[in-house]
Design an enzyme around this catalytic site. Structure first.
Site, PDB file in Angstrom:
ATOM      1  N   ASP A 189       0.840  -1.191   0.000  1.00  0.00           N
ATOM      2  CA  ASP A 189       0.000   0.000   0.000  1.00  0.00           C
ATOM      3  C   ASP A 189       0.881   1.248   0.000  1.00  0.00           C
ATOM      4  OD1 ASP A 189      -2.452   1.457   0.202  1.00  0.00           O
ATOM      5  OD2 ASP A 189      -2.006   1.794   2.307  1.00  0.00           O
ATOM      6  N   ASP A 247      -0.145   4.930   0.697  1.00  0.00           N
ATOM      7  CA  ASP A 247      -0.360   5.901   1.769  1.00  0.00           C
ATOM      8  C   ASP A 247      -0.346   5.215   3.127  1.00  0.00           C
ATOM      9  OD1 ASP A 247      -0.747   8.167   0.036  1.00  0.00           O
ATOM     10  OD2 ASP A 247      -2.675   7.299  -0.505  1.00  0.00           O
ATOM     11  N   ASP A 306      -1.363  -0.576   6.058  1.00  0.00           N
ATOM     12  CA  ASP A 306      -1.468   0.102   7.352  1.00  0.00           C
ATOM     13  C   ASP A 306      -2.888   0.091   7.904  1.00  0.00           C
ATOM     14  OD1 ASP A 306      -2.240   2.044   5.267  1.00  0.00           O
ATOM     15  OD2 ASP A 306      -2.453   3.426   6.943  1.00  0.00           O
ATOM     16  N   LYS A 346      -9.778  -1.695  -2.741  1.00  0.00           N
ATOM     17  CA  LYS A 346      -9.749  -2.331  -1.423  1.00  0.00           C
ATOM     18  C   LYS A 346     -10.909  -1.817  -0.566  1.00  0.00           C
ATOM     19  CE  LYS A 346      -5.804  -0.473  -0.851  1.00  0.00           C
ATOM     20  NZ  LYS A 346      -4.601   0.064  -0.205  1.00  0.00           N
TER      21      LYS A 346
END
Length: 263
Positions: free
Chosen positions: A19, A21, A215, A190
């Site tokens: 991922d 960000d 995250d 997602k």
């Protein structure tokens, strides 16, 4: 330090979905260990993709943004929800017609698969992020959906960070259209495992040999689990260690940052 059994348990990790960000960048800053981790993957020729639910930018746009932060990656190594959406529509109805609310990342991806972007009798209404949501265009989208157009959203995120604070995301605008039509969108990004499987397919790799690094428990980790991948939760973004314990599913590993993930 990892014990020997844990070190061996990661030896089967041959491919990585990462991922963007909260894992690689936070705002306009590279996170600890991100550059070194990507460089190790590149040096060892390990297949990887950097993922983002944001459909606003093209991979080339994101490539330049990352390069300004000091991270050099090829644009082919960046996979967005816009690309996943375009590939899904191409598989479902090749050469179709779509009414699109979004920016260059989404419109370019759709054009590249042969889709026609149209303002009359679309087969699909496709909703993505934009800085300039137009009430007029949203109204037209509502009318098209009511007339029978299929409703697609690039992702279900209801909010995202912007200049000065939170800005409405695709999911929030999709909720408005749903309230007016009674039709819920099919969201590609997602936590839909479809995005992960599409990314794995583009790498020509198998989920059993792959790891998802994210995250967020409610998007990255659940999507990885449902796609059959092992997962690593890093604590540099949204989910804390304490919050992770409250979920009914668990990541395979938890690390403080990408700097603590060994290739």
């Amino acid at each position: 330090m990892k014990d020997e059994s844990e070190r061996n348990s990661m030896d089967g990790s041959k491919n990585y979905l990462i991922d963007m960000d909260g894992v690689i960048v936070l705002g306009t800053t590279l996170l600890p260990g991100a550059k070194n981790f990507i460089q190790q993957l590149q040096a060892q020729k390990i297949p990887y993709l950097i993922l983002t639910n944001n459909s606003r930018y093209t991979p080339r746009d994101l490539q330049v943004r990352l390069s300004f932060m000091g991270l050099d990656v090829p644009h082919e190594a960046i996979f967005t929800s816009a690309l996943a959406t375009a590939q899904f529509l191409h598989m479902q109805r090749p050469g179709g017609r779509a009414y699109v609310i979004g920016e260059a990342g989404l419109t370019t991806a759709l054009h590249d698969t042969g889709y026609v972007l149209i303002d009359q009798e679309p087969e699909y209404v496709v909703l993505g992020e934009t800085n300039t949501y137009s009430f007029e265009r949203i109204t037209r989208a509502i009318r098209f959906v009511n007339a029978g157009a299929r409703f697609i959203a690039t992702n279900p995120d209801v909010a995202s960070p912007g200049e000065g604070g939170i800005v409405p995301g695709t999911g929030a605008v999709a909720a408005l259209i749903t309230a007016a039509t009674g039709v819920k969108p099919y969201s590609i990004g997602k936590p839909n495992p479809l995005m992960m499987r599409t990314a794995l397919h583009s790498l020509h790799v198998h989920s059993g040999d792959s790891v998802m690094i994210g995250d967020r428990m409610d998007t990255d980790i659940i999507a990885g689990i449902e796609s059959g991948m092992r997962t690593i939760l890093v604590l540099t973004g949204v989910t804390t260690r304490e919050q992770a314990e409250r979920f009914p599913y668990r990541p395979t590993w938890v690390r403080e940052a990408l700097a603590d993930v060994e290739v």
